[in-house]
Design an enzyme around this catalytic site. Structure first.
Site, PDB file in Angstrom:
ATOM      1  CB  ALA A 119      -0.931  -0.008   1.218  1.00 36.98           C
ATOM      2  CG  HIS A 142       9.979  -3.495 -16.347  1.00 33.86           C
ATOM      3  ND1 HIS A 142       9.673  -2.444 -17.190  1.00 33.86           N
ATOM      4  CD2 HIS A 142       9.962  -2.996 -15.089  1.00 33.86           C
ATOM      5  CE1 HIS A 142       9.484  -1.358 -16.478  1.00 33.86           C
ATOM      6  NE2 HIS A 142       9.649  -1.660 -15.190  1.00 33.86           N
TER       7      HIS A 142
HETATM    8  O1  TXD Z   1       6.644  -1.576 -14.302  1.00 33.08           O
HETATM    9  C1  TXD Z   1       6.948  -2.053 -13.203  1.00 33.08           C
HETATM   10  N1  TXD Z   1       6.693  -3.332 -12.900  1.00 33.08           N
HETATM   11  C2  TXD Z   1       7.628  -1.160 -12.170  1.00 33.08           C
HETATM   12  C3  TXD Z   1       7.602  -1.792 -10.800  1.00 33.08           C
HETATM   13  C4  TXD Z   1       7.134   0.225 -12.169  1.00 33.08           C
HETATM   14  C5  TXD Z   1       7.339   1.019 -11.074  1.00 33.08           C
HETATM   15  C6  TXD Z   1       7.726   0.495  -9.740  1.00 33.08           C
HETATM   16  N2  TXD Z   1       8.116  -0.895  -9.748  1.00 33.08           N
HETATM   17  C7  TXD Z   1       8.266  -1.586  -8.466  1.00 33.08           C
HETATM   18  O2  TXD Z   1       7.040  -1.648  -7.743  1.00 33.08           O
HETATM   19  C8  TXD Z   1       9.214  -0.941  -7.513  1.00 33.08           C
HETATM   20  O3  TXD Z   1      10.566  -1.147  -7.917  1.00 33.08           O
HETATM   21  C9  TXD Z   1       8.867  -1.671  -6.250  1.00 33.08           C
HETATM   22  O4  TXD Z   1       9.496  -2.927  -6.244  1.00 33.08           O
HETATM   23  C10 TXD Z   1       7.357  -1.860  -6.369  1.00 33.08           C
HETATM   24  C11 TXD Z   1       6.551  -0.934  -5.520  1.00 33.08           C
HETATM   25  O5  TXD Z   1       6.874   0.388  -5.815  1.00 33.08           O
HETATM   26  P1  TXD Z   1       6.290   1.563  -4.864  1.00 33.08           P
HETATM   27  O6  TXD Z   1       6.758   2.860  -5.430  1.00 33.08           O
HETATM   28  O7  TXD Z   1       4.834   1.356  -4.597  1.00 33.08           O
HETATM   29  O8  TXD Z   1       7.106   1.276  -3.511  1.00 33.08           O
HETATM   30  P2  TXD Z   1       6.717   1.760  -2.028  1.00 33.08           P
HETATM   31  O9  TXD Z   1       6.006   3.071  -2.075  1.00 33.08           O
HETATM   32  O10 TXD Z   1       7.966   1.603  -1.217  1.00 33.08           O
HETATM   33  O11 TXD Z   1       5.652   0.664  -1.561  1.00 33.08           O
HETATM   34  C12 TXD Z   1       6.038  -0.640  -1.280  1.00 33.08           C
HETATM   35  C13 TXD Z   1       5.208  -1.086  -0.078  1.00 33.08           C
HETATM   36  C14 TXD Z   1       5.541  -0.302   1.196  1.00 33.08           C
HETATM   37  O12 TXD Z   1       4.372   0.326   1.706  1.00 33.08           O
HETATM   38  C15 TXD Z   1       6.064  -1.372   2.151  1.00 33.08           C
HETATM   39  O13 TXD Z   1       5.660  -1.173   3.505  1.00 33.08           O
HETATM   40  C16 TXD Z   1       5.418  -2.610   1.589  1.00 33.08           C
HETATM   41  O14 TXD Z   1       5.494  -2.449   0.183  1.00 33.08           O
HETATM   42  N3  TXD Z   1       6.094  -3.851   1.956  1.00 33.08           N
HETATM   43  C17 TXD Z   1       5.421  -4.977   2.204  1.00 33.08           C
HETATM   44  N4  TXD Z   1       4.101  -5.227   2.163  1.00 33.08           N
HETATM   45  C18 TXD Z   1       3.743  -6.496   2.452  1.00 33.08           C
HETATM   46  N5  TXD Z   1       4.625  -7.485   2.782  1.00 33.08           N
HETATM   47  C19 TXD Z   1       5.951  -7.234   2.837  1.00 33.08           C
HETATM   48  N6  TXD Z   1       6.834  -8.212   3.191  1.00 33.08           N
HETATM   49  C20 TXD Z   1       6.400  -5.936   2.529  1.00 33.08           C
HETATM   50  N7  TXD Z   1       7.626  -5.354   2.475  1.00 33.08           N
HETATM   51  C21 TXD Z   1       7.406  -4.077   2.118  1.00 33.08           C
END
Ligand code: TXD
Length: 319
Positions: free
Chosen positions: A11, A176
């Site tokens: 989230a 990607h």
């Molecule tokens: O085209 C694509 N596929 C890419 C993907 C485009 C843009 C971003 N890309 C990837 O998406 C980026 O490199 C990250 O690996 C993910 C998520 O990006 P986002 O910008 O949403 O990262 P955030 O804001 O850090 O959100 C990640 C959330 C954060 O709230 C953490 O608390 C949570 O993940 N998190 C978890 N949730 C559940 N379970 C676990 N273990 C966990 N670890 C972290």
């Protein structure tokens, strides 16, 4: 008829944007799952309050309990860490692989019938690992990257040709990463192939080459400008387009990371290819005829994904 249930696993920046789009488009109810439960709950409450202004009735709930995703129709996975300036997507592999293991277990236990869209990077390896950990059918687990990369490609083409983005279609295949394969021959403006537009004097091959290069580096361009984190608006819109096609059985033909069983001469891996998304998930993998250069570049991209998979296998013996 009950509303759709969409589980947003992660989230953060993309997850919160996904939830906003779910509400604005009234796609259904959403559960915002995150290990940081309180921010997920805060975003859910804030978004519900925006719903009273916008007029949407989606129930949005924040949680850190996987039981709350029970029965989800769609799971969109962004859990993990994003890039920081100077980092490559591949640098995220070790941390995010562990996250995919936990997420895969949660989906396996609580939402085994869901259509799963993985976003977490490095995408092609993470979607494969997530499918392995979850044990879901391959046709119900895909990766979002091609819609985003194609959206970037389409924007740059629309700007170059000075036409509406609505009339520009484009394909970006492969992994990607820097080896992604924007395919000019299958990119059009209202059905007119880009190479024909070059012949018609609408642009030059040099400008097209520059646009292909900018598309490949599109993620890094935004990471560098933001300074902290990566793109989230276009990634979220891209994943929602895929979820929408599944939930409404639209059978859209979109580029996405899908499981190959011989298509394009590859098996046992996920990589970006054109697919049809309908009520059964991946309804069809579309094998387009790649020209020699695109075929070569696709092969380079496939090799890069296989290296990431090998790195995952070294880190987790269950893969
Ligand atoms: O085209 C694509 N596929 C890419 C993907 C485009 C843009 C971003 N890309 C990837 O998406 C980026 O490199 C990250 O690996 C993910 C998520 O990006 P986002 O910008 O949403 O990262 P955030 O804001 O850090 O959100 C990640 C959330 C954060 O709230 C953490 O608390 C949570 O993940 N998190 C978890 N949730 C559940 N379970 C676990 N273990 C966990 N670890 C972290």
């Amino acid at each position: 008829m009950a509303r759709n249930k969409i589980a947003l696993i992660g989230a953060g920046m993309i997850g919160g944007t996904l939830a906003h789009l779910v509400g604005l488009k009234e796609l259904g109810d959403a559960v915002l799952f995150d290990i940081a439960a309180d921010p997920a709950k805060g975003k859910s409450l804030d978004l519900m309050q925006s719903g009273t202004v916008e007029g949407f009735d989606s129930d949005l709930k924040g949680t850190d309990d996987y039981a709350d995703i029970a029965g989800a129709d769609v799971c969109i996975v962004t859990a993990g860490v994003p890039r920081k300036p100077g980092m490559s997507r591949d640098d995220l592999l070790e941390i995010n692989l562990k996250v995919m293991k936990a997420v895969g277990e949660g989906i396996k236990t609580h939402a085994p019938d869901a259509f799963v869209i993985c976003i977490t990077n490095p995408l092609d390896a993470m979607v494969w690992a997530l499918r392995e950990f979850s044990g879901l059918p391959h046709e119900k687990v895909v990766g979002m990257a091609g819609v985003l990369d194609s959206a970037r490609f389409r924007l740059f083409l629309a700007q170059e040709f000075n036409v509406s983005v609505e009339d520009v279609t484009a394909f970006v295949l492969g992994g990607h990463g820097d080896t992604m394969v924007p395919v000019l021959e299958y990119s059009t403006v209202a059905g007119i192939p880009v190479p024909d537009l070059i012949k018609m004097g609408w642009s030059t091959q040099e400008k097209m080459d520059a646009i292909v290069d900018r598309t490949r580096k599109g993620g890094g361009e935004i990471v560098g400008l933001l300074g902290n984190g990566s793109a989230y608006y276009a990634p979220a819109s891209s994943a929602i387009a895929m979820a929408d096609s599944y939930l409404k059985d639209k059978r859209r033909l979109l580029p996405a990371a899908a499981w190959l069983s011989g298509e394009y001469g590859e098996s046992g891996m996920y990589v970006g290819v054109p697919i049809v998304i309908g009520q059964n998930g991946v309804e069809k993998i579309v094998e387009i005829d790649l020209g020699d250069e695109a075929k070569k570049n696709f092969g380079v991209s496939v090799d890069a994904v296989k290296e990431l998979m090998d790195a995952c296998k070294k880190l987790d013996g269950s893969l």
